[in-house]
Design an enzyme around this catalytic site. Sequence first.
Site, PDB file in Angstrom:
ATOM      1  N   SER A  50       0.805  -1.221   0.000  1.00 28.40           N
ATOM      2  CA  SER A  50       0.000   0.000   0.000  1.00 28.40           C
ATOM      3  C   SER A  50       0.837   1.270   0.000  1.00 28.40           C
ATOM      4  CB  SER A  50      -0.939   0.016   1.217  1.00 28.40           C
ATOM      5  OG  SER A  50      -0.201   0.147   2.417  1.00 28.40           O
ATOM      6  N   LYS A  91       1.338   4.050   7.037  1.00 26.94           N
ATOM      7  CA  LYS A  91       0.617   4.965   6.148  1.00 26.94           C
ATOM      8  C   LYS A  91       1.235   6.360   6.245  1.00 26.94           C
ATOM      9  CE  LYS A  91      -2.515   1.779   5.247  1.00 26.94           C
ATOM     10  NZ  LYS A  91      -2.550   1.079   3.946  1.00 26.94           N
TER      11      LYS A  91
END
Length: 254
Positions: A50, A91
């Site tokens: 991701s 993230k």
Amino acid sequence: MSGNTGTQGGRGRLGSMLSGLAVAVGCLLFLGGFVGGALIYQPYTVPTDSMTPTIDDGSKILAQRIDGDDVRRGDVVVFKDPLWGDSPMVKRVAGVGGDTVACCDRDGRLTVDGKAVVEPYLTPGMGGRTVASDKEFSVTVPQGSLFLLGDDRHTSLDSRTHLEEAGQGSVPRSTVVGRVDAVVWPANGLLEPPTGFADLPGGTSRPGPFEALFTAIVAGCVLILAGAAYGPVANLLTRRSAGARPGKRERVGA
């Protein structure tokens, strides 16, 4: 003879003293770098793709142990929120408490309080167009929370996935356990600074002491090897010098 031997002995003692000093300083740098790194950084393995292309799946990263209150926009953080799963996740911080994070403007860019953010790490999607999100949204981040996005906006399960939950996908600052400074395997080094967030209030974070600690470890290794090699090299050169010195001829009496 005695004067020459004394000179060589003096040089030998000086060389031995300097080599010992080099080894001692090298050990201090080497151990100091490792101990400092262990205290300041925590290693993690990135479990998903991701964050590509910034961090690939399976990469080994070093995250500086920080308090969640020290996090700024653009930071890549490691956090653990039970609502997102049991494992630590990685993230990028797109917004902090009080920010209105939205996507997208007419150029496909993310905006924070109406200001467009340039994100050079994003990759083109279908049709070759680069957009900050294929899902439109507008969120006001609760105080004490963070809005998090993966750099691969096409596959990342991030705050956008949790928009219908309490806090509209934001996570508390207290869930942050570290800020990623460097990728150590593959050896990509320090992350690129998030310049697109630099003009927003509060600016961006400065990198931790990764480079200084790494330099100390490398310098320590060099000094230890150089100091340890002095003795064998000096002995070898002395033997060669003695072997090359011509012997004295005997005087023949009358």
